[in-house]
Design a protein around this motif. Structure first.
Motif, PDB file in Angstrom:
ATOM      1  N   UNK A   1      -2.774 -11.143  -7.723  1.00 26.80           N
ATOM      2  CA  UNK A   1      -2.509 -10.221  -6.715  1.00 26.80           C
ATOM      3  C   UNK A   1      -3.695  -9.656  -6.042  1.00 26.80           C
ATOM      4  N   UNK A   2      -4.692  -9.418  -7.060  1.00 21.34           N
ATOM      5  CA  UNK A   2      -6.066  -8.945  -6.675  1.00 21.34           C
ATOM      6  C   UNK A   2      -6.858  -9.977  -5.556  1.00 21.34           C
ATOM      7  N   UNK A   3      -6.872 -11.233  -6.039  1.00 26.16           N
ATOM      8  CA  UNK A   3      -7.221 -12.423  -5.362  1.00 26.16           C
ATOM      9  C   UNK A   3      -6.757 -12.218  -4.077  1.00 26.16           C
TER      10      UNK A   3
ATOM     11  N   UNK B   1      -4.787   0.514  -9.807  1.00 29.98           N
ATOM     12  CA  UNK B   1      -5.780  -0.001 -10.845  1.00 29.98           C
ATOM     13  C   UNK B   1      -7.179   0.602 -10.621  1.00 29.98           C
ATOM     14  N   UNK B   2      -7.495   0.887  -9.243  1.00 33.02           N
ATOM     15  CA  UNK B   2      -8.849   1.172  -8.794  1.00 33.02           C
ATOM     16  C   UNK B   2      -8.960   2.735  -9.290  1.00 33.02           C
ATOM     17  N   UNK B   3      -8.033   3.546  -9.039  1.00 35.93           N
ATOM     18  CA  UNK B   3      -8.162   5.034  -9.361  1.00 35.93           C
ATOM     19  C   UNK B   3      -8.213   5.183 -10.880  1.00 35.93           C
ATOM     20  N   UNK B   4      -7.603   4.496 -11.699  1.00 37.59           N
ATOM     21  CA  UNK B   4      -7.499   4.636 -13.007  1.00 37.59           C
ATOM     22  C   UNK B   4      -8.708   4.211 -13.467  1.00 37.59           C
TER      23      UNK B   4
ATOM     24  N   UNK C   1      -0.808  -3.103  -1.966  1.00 36.43           N
ATOM     25  CA  UNK C   1      -1.846  -2.083  -1.623  1.00 36.43           C
ATOM     26  C   UNK C   1      -1.891  -1.246  -2.701  1.00 36.43           C
ATOM     27  N   UNK C   2      -0.606  -0.654  -2.834  1.00 36.88           N
ATOM     28  CA  UNK C   2      -0.545   0.487  -3.466  1.00 36.88           C
ATOM     29  C   UNK C   2      -0.473   0.335  -5.207  1.00 36.88           C
TER      30      UNK C   2
END
Length: 178
Positions: free
Chosen positions: A82-84, A175-178, A169-170
């Protein structure tokens, strides 16, 4: 409350890890979304009894399980995929989101002319399998389709981004926030 006749079809789709999006071009999916919205509490209660949790996002529904049958390695692989995918799509069209329509030819031309996009594609669709860049893009689009993030329109050469894309997106923002 008695559940609609389409309950089995709704379950089959969600249990496969697919989404049901309100903006689908498939009339059945739009109907499923409408039924889920109208009877959300009844569906939630029913699915909870068989260990599935119904989640609603902005224009889409999906399942999760409290006791997942998949291994952590499978989950990790899915998150990386999903990230890719999101990375390539955001580099291609930074404002891409639900409802956006694009053509296969447009995507192919842009990836052909941008080495960075081509490198990103080959991170998750290995070179040489399939044989050409066009085949690699088709393979990737089929993956996005299977996950219910895009849908072909106009005989498969045009695609529409579904509401379920906002899940990516969500998910990545979490992942980025944590």
């Amino acid at each position: 409350m008695e559940l609609p006749n389409q309950t089995a079809a709704i379950f089959d789709r969600l249990a496969k890890g697919q989404f049901i999006s309100a903006n689908s071009t498939d009339p059945n999916q739009r109907l499923y979304f409408q039924l889920l919205t109208q009877h959300e509490s009844a569906f939630s209660e029913f699915f909870n009894q068989i260990d599935f949790k119904l989640h609603r996002g902005d224009g889409y529904y999906y399942f999760s399980r409290s006791k997942s049958l998949k291994s952590w390695e499978d989950k990790k692989d899915r998150v990386e995929r999903y990230i890719d995918w999101l990375d390539l799509l955001r580099n291609w069209r930074p404002k891409l989101g639900a409802g956006y329509q694009f053509s296969f030819d447009e995507l192919l031309a842009d990836i052909q002319s941008h080495a960075k996009l081509k490198r990103k594609l080959y991170q998750f669709v290995p070179r040489g399998h399939p044989d050409s860049l066009a085949d690699s893009i088709r393979t990737w689009l089929r993956q996005l389709e299977r996950e219910s993030f895009v849908e072909p329109i106009d005989k498969g050469e045009q695609y529409q981004v579904l509401y379920a894309f906002s899940y990516l997106d969500h998910f990545i923002q979490q992942l980025v926030i944590r």
